[in-house]
Design a protein around this motif. Structure first.
Motif, PDB file in Angstrom:
ATOM      1  N   TYR A 175       0.839  -1.208   0.000  1.00 53.81           N
ATOM      2  CA  TYR A 175       0.000   0.000   0.000  1.00 53.81           C
ATOM      3  C   TYR A 175       0.869   1.251   0.000  1.00 53.81           C
ATOM      4  CZ  TYR A 175      -2.903   3.800   1.716  1.00 53.81           C
ATOM      5  OH  TYR A 175      -3.507   5.028   1.872  1.00 53.81           O
ATOM      6  N   LEU A 176       1.850   1.307   0.900  1.00 54.93           N
ATOM      7  CA  LEU A 176       2.690   2.490   1.011  1.00 54.93           C
ATOM      8  C   LEU A 176       3.511   2.725  -0.256  1.00 54.93           C
ATOM      9  CD1 LEU A 176       3.983   2.113   4.689  1.00 54.93           C
ATOM     10  CD2 LEU A 176       2.144   3.584   3.867  1.00 54.93           C
ATOM     11  N   PHE A 177       3.953   1.649  -0.889  1.00 59.00           N
ATOM     12  CA  PHE A 177       4.765   1.764  -2.092  1.00 59.00           C
ATOM     13  C   PHE A 177       3.940   2.081  -3.340  1.00 59.00           C
ATOM     14  CE2 PHE A 177       8.279  -0.321   0.158  1.00 59.00           C
ATOM     15  CZ  PHE A 177       9.378   0.293  -0.429  1.00 59.00           C
ATOM     16  N   GLN A 178       2.736   1.529  -3.425  1.00 65.33           N
ATOM     17  CA  GLN A 178       2.015   1.546  -4.697  1.00 65.33           C
ATOM     18  C   GLN A 178       0.817   2.491  -4.752  1.00 65.33           C
ATOM     19  OE1 GLN A 178       1.008  -2.537  -5.844  1.00 65.33           O
ATOM     20  NE2 GLN A 178       2.863  -3.297  -4.836  1.00 65.33           N
ATOM     21  N   ARG A 179       0.313   2.924  -3.618  1.00 69.22           N
ATOM     22  CA  ARG A 179      -0.908   3.739  -3.628  1.00 69.22           C
ATOM     23  C   ARG A 179      -0.607   5.108  -4.244  1.00 69.22           C
ATOM     24  NH1 ARG A 179      -6.244   2.404  -3.714  1.00 69.22           N
ATOM     25  NH2 ARG A 179      -7.526   3.692  -2.326  1.00 69.22           N
ATOM     26  N   LYS A 180      -1.134   5.347  -5.427  1.00 67.74           N
ATOM     27  CA  LYS A 180      -0.800   6.551  -6.193  1.00 67.74           C
ATOM     28  C   LYS A 180      -1.330   7.832  -5.559  1.00 67.74           C
ATOM     29  CE  LYS A 180       1.168   4.235  -9.563  1.00 67.74           C
ATOM     30  NZ  LYS A 180       2.630   4.281  -9.775  1.00 67.74           N
ATOM     31  N   ASN A 181      -2.485   7.749  -4.906  1.00 69.18           N
ATOM     32  CA  ASN A 181      -3.102   8.958  -4.348  1.00 69.18           C
ATOM     33  C   ASN A 181      -2.771   9.182  -2.868  1.00 69.18           C
ATOM     34  OD1 ASN A 181      -4.627   6.646  -3.865  1.00 69.18           O
ATOM     35  ND2 ASN A 181      -6.542   7.779  -3.641  1.00 69.18           N
ATOM     36  N   LEU A 182      -1.798   8.419  -2.352  1.00 74.73           N
ATOM     37  CA  LEU A 182      -1.342   8.642  -0.969  1.00 74.73           C
ATOM     38  C   LEU A 182      -0.447   9.876  -0.939  1.00 74.73           C
ATOM     39  CD1 LEU A 182      -1.046   7.680   2.002  1.00 74.73           C
ATOM     40  CD2 LEU A 182       0.939   6.329   1.239  1.00 74.73           C
ATOM     41  N   VAL A 183      -0.895  10.911  -0.232  1.00 77.78           N
ATOM     42  CA  VAL A 183      -0.143  12.170  -0.219  1.00 77.78           C
ATOM     43  C   VAL A 183       0.647  12.394   1.062  1.00 77.78           C
ATOM     44  CG1 VAL A 183      -1.715  13.304  -1.844  1.00 77.78           C
ATOM     45  CG2 VAL A 183      -2.149  13.490   0.618  1.00 77.78           C
ATOM     46  N   ARG A 184       0.291  11.691   2.143  1.00 78.01           N
ATOM     47  CA  ARG A 184       1.038  11.868   3.394  1.00 78.01           C
ATOM     48  C   ARG A 184       0.801  10.668   4.319  1.00 78.01           C
ATOM     49  NH1 ARG A 184       4.183  16.591   4.632  1.00 78.01           N
ATOM     50  NH2 ARG A 184       3.170  17.144   2.674  1.00 78.01           N
ATOM     51  N   THR A 185       1.887  10.211   4.922  1.00 81.42           N
ATOM     52  CA  THR A 185       1.803   9.188   5.955  1.00 81.42           C
ATOM     53  C   THR A 185       2.055   9.846   7.305  1.00 81.42           C
ATOM     54  OG1 THR A 185       2.548   7.413   4.481  1.00 81.42           O
ATOM     55  CG2 THR A 185       2.823   7.055   6.848  1.00 81.42           C
ATOM     56  N   PHE A 186       1.214   9.546   8.281  1.00 81.62           N
ATOM     57  CA  PHE A 186       1.377  10.064   9.630  1.00 81.62           C
ATOM     58  C   PHE A 186       1.912   8.929  10.507  1.00 81.62           C
ATOM     59  CE2 PHE A 186      -1.566  12.911   7.642  1.00 81.62           C
ATOM     60  CZ  PHE A 186      -1.250  14.165   8.166  1.00 81.62           C
ATOM     61  N   LEU A 187       3.153   9.078  10.944  1.00 76.93           N
ATOM     62  CA  LEU A 187       3.804   8.069  11.775  1.00 76.93           C
ATOM     63  C   LEU A 187       3.656   8.471  13.237  1.00 76.93           C
ATOM     64  CD1 LEU A 187       5.608   5.566  12.143  1.00 76.93           C
ATOM     65  CD2 LEU A 187       7.595   7.029  11.737  1.00 76.93           C
ATOM     66  N   LEU A 188       2.926   7.674  14.002  1.00 78.29           N
ATOM     67  CA  LEU A 188       2.614   8.006  15.392  1.00 78.29           C
ATOM     68  C   LEU A 188       3.658   7.438  16.345  1.00 78.29           C
ATOM     69  CD1 LEU A 188       0.004   8.713  13.922  1.00 78.29           C
ATOM     70  CD2 LEU A 188      -1.280   7.665  15.783  1.00 78.29           C
ATOM     71  N   VAL A 189       4.101   8.284  17.270  1.00 79.80           N
ATOM     72  CA  VAL A 189       5.081   7.895  18.281  1.00 79.80           C
ATOM     73  C   VAL A 189       4.524   8.269  19.651  1.00 79.80           C
ATOM     74  CG1 VAL A 189       7.400   8.327  19.193  1.00 79.80           C
ATOM     75  CG2 VAL A 189       7.040   8.166  16.723  1.00 79.80           C
ATOM     76  N   ASP A 190       4.590   7.365  20.591  1.00 75.04           N
ATOM     77  CA  ASP A 190       4.097   7.591  21.951  1.00 75.04           C
ATOM     78  C   ASP A 190       5.002   8.595  22.663  1.00 75.04           C
ATOM     79  OD1 ASP A 190       3.412   7.415  24.684  1.00 75.04           O
ATOM     80  OD2 ASP A 190       2.841   5.310  24.496  1.00 75.04           O
ATOM     81  N   GLY A 191       4.461   9.748  23.028  1.00 76.39           N
ATOM     82  CA  GLY A 191       5.247  10.792  23.673  1.00 76.39           C
ATOM     83  C   GLY A 191       5.766  10.400  25.038  1.00 76.39           C
ATOM     84  N   ASN A 192       5.148   9.408  25.651  1.00 77.70           N
ATOM     85  CA  ASN A 192       5.545   9.001  26.997  1.00 77.70           C
ATOM     86  C   ASN A 192       6.793   8.119  26.997  1.00 77.70           C
ATOM     87  OD1 ASN A 192       5.041   9.169  29.778  1.00 77.70           O
ATOM     88  ND2 ASN A 192       4.023   7.182  29.774  1.00 77.70           N
ATOM     89  N   VAL A 193       6.998   7.378  25.904  1.00 77.71           N
ATOM     90  CA  VAL A 193       8.146   6.467  25.840  1.00 77.71           C
ATOM     91  C   VAL A 193       9.144   6.847  24.756  1.00 77.71           C
ATOM     92  CG1 VAL A 193       6.816   4.563  26.790  1.00 77.71           C
ATOM     93  CG2 VAL A 193       6.930   4.840  24.316  1.00 77.71           C
ATOM     94  N   GLY A 194       8.746   7.750  23.847  1.00 82.75           N
ATOM     95  CA  GLY A 194       9.662   8.169  22.793  1.00 82.75           C
ATOM     96  C   GLY A 194       9.841   7.112  21.720  1.00 82.75           C
ATOM     97  N   LEU A 195      10.838   7.318  20.880  1.00 83.82           N
ATOM     98  CA  LEU A 195      11.105   6.400  19.776  1.00 83.82           C
ATOM     99  C   LEU A 195      11.534   5.029  20.283  1.00 83.82           C
ATOM    100  CD1 LEU A 195      13.031   8.769  17.357  1.00 83.82           C
ATOM    101  CD2 LEU A 195      10.916   7.562  16.791  1.00 83.82           C
ATOM    102  N   GLN A 196      10.893   3.992  19.771  1.00 88.56           N
ATOM    103  CA  GLN A 196      11.252   2.622  20.080  1.00 88.56           C
ATOM    104  C   GLN A 196      11.873   1.971  18.838  1.00 88.56           C
ATOM    105  OE1 GLN A 196      10.418   1.297  23.507  1.00 88.56           O
ATOM    106  NE2 GLN A 196      10.533   3.518  23.497  1.00 88.56           N
ATOM    107  N   LYS A 197      12.456   0.796  19.023  1.00 86.09           N
ATOM    108  CA  LYS A 197      13.116   0.119  17.912  1.00 86.09           C
ATOM    109  C   LYS A 197      12.162  -0.092  16.746  1.00 86.09           C
ATOM    110  CE  LYS A 197      15.859  -3.999  16.799  1.00 86.09           C
ATOM    111  NZ  LYS A 197      16.449  -5.265  17.337  1.00 86.09           N
ATOM    112  N   ALA A 198      10.930  -0.496  17.049  1.00 88.46           N
ATOM    113  CA  ALA A 198       9.942  -0.725  15.990  1.00 88.46           C
ATOM    114  C   ALA A 198       9.628   0.567  15.241  1.00 88.46           C
ATOM    115  CB  ALA A 198       8.668  -1.316  16.584  1.00 88.46           C
ATOM    116  N   ASP A 199       9.637   1.713  15.954  1.00 85.14           N
ATOM    117  CA  ASP A 199       9.394   3.005  15.308  1.00 85.14           C
ATOM    118  C   ASP A 199      10.512   3.335  14.326  1.00 85.14           C
ATOM    119  OD1 ASP A 199       7.047   3.502  16.844  1.00 85.14           O
ATOM    120  OD2 ASP A 199       8.286   4.189  18.513  1.00 85.14           O
TER     121      ASP A 199
END
Length: 283
Positions: A175-199
């Motif tokens: 989906y992320l690679f091929q969706r032609k009309n995707l104009v923005r991805t919102f990547l959510l990060v938990d403010g309480n724990v910050g960036l994790q390895k999975a993020d």
């Protein structure tokens, strides 16, 4: 033009109606004391005073729409007979994804980052829109599509990490690679724990795809100023040094208290071309 909003503003103050938060609208938020207004509309102001004076704040004010612009964007999140907001469909594979022409934005993040709660808050002025929220991490197992009239589509993606679908990569990456009309991805990060390895892995994926994305810091109501500042500055440094496709300004939100929800609505409306802002920097 303002009719549906006025009805909702009235409803928001009515104890008998479920689903419409009293602060769902900018109109009701601006009736609060000035300090509270500033905190709800522009949550970075809550922590800015604690930053060292020598620190450049420009990156945190790149998108700073006026109250009038927030109200303009808000209209798009109010359902009406001529502008219907609704759940459209769900999909597990690219071949099942609906063919939709309007621009799309998608929300992705770790399980239990508050993704579905955030989308529910965005749609809070249209309580008939059903966004399922569970206390159990990993509740979202499919890509869920929500149509916002003919203006744009919001996609709630499955969470990654704990209790993620076993076929998460096969589901999401195409989906992320091929969706032609995707104009923005919102990547959510938990403010309480910050960036994790999975993020960081998700961030690398977004960089590889080279589709513009923005980091949204969630659950800011659950962390103290000190931990939020540390995580925010760490995130800022990472964005500056390791990304090329990420919008430089992290957006801060609390789905519980509605802090930052108004700005996020405006950002979505702006990047989908639904409204035009001449100058988004702080005035």
């Amino acid at each position: 033009m303002f009719g549906p909003l006025l009805v909702l503003w009235t409803r928001a103050g009515s104890p008998g109606l479920r689903g419409v938060h009293k602060l769902a609208s900018v109109h009701t938020a601006t009736k609060l004391p000035q300090k509270k207004i500033q905190s709800l509309l522009y949550p970075f102001s809550d922590v800015e005073a604690y930053l060292d004076r020598s620190l450049d704040r420009t990156q945190f004010h790149l998108f700073h729409p006026s109250v009038e612009e927030l109200q303009q964007a808000e209209k798009l999140f109010c359902s009406s007979p001529s502008h219907r907001i609704s759940y459209h469909s769900s999909a597990e594979r690219m071949e099942h994804i609906p063919v939709l022409k309007p621009p799309e934005v998608c929300f992705i993040g770790r399980s239990n980052v508050g993704k579905s709660s955030l989308i529910r808050a965005l749609f809070s002025l249209s309580p008939e829109v059903e966004v399922r929220v569970s206390k159990t991490p990993g509740h979202t197992k499919k890509m869920n599509f929500f149509k916002v009239g003919q203006a744009f589509t919001i996609v709630d993606m499955p969470g990654y990490g704990y209790r993620a679908p076993t076929d998460f990569v096969d589901m999401v990456e195409p989906y992320l690679f091929q969706r032609k009309n995707l104009v923005r991805t919102f990547l959510l990060v938990d403010g309480n724990v910050g960036l994790q390895k999975a993020d960081l892995i998700a961030l690398e994926m977004c960089e590889e795809i080279r589709t513009p994305y923005v980091v949204v810091v969630t659950k800011i109501d659950k962390c103290g100023r000190g931990s939020l500042l540390r995580n925010l500055l760490s995130l800022r440094d990472m964005i500056q040094s390791q990304t090329k496709s990420c919008f430089p300004q992290p957006l801060l939100v609390s789905s519980l208290h509605f802090s930052g929800i108004y700005v996020l609505r405006c950002f979505v409306a702006h990047v989908t071309g639904s409204i035009r802002l001449t100058d988004t920097c702080q005035r």
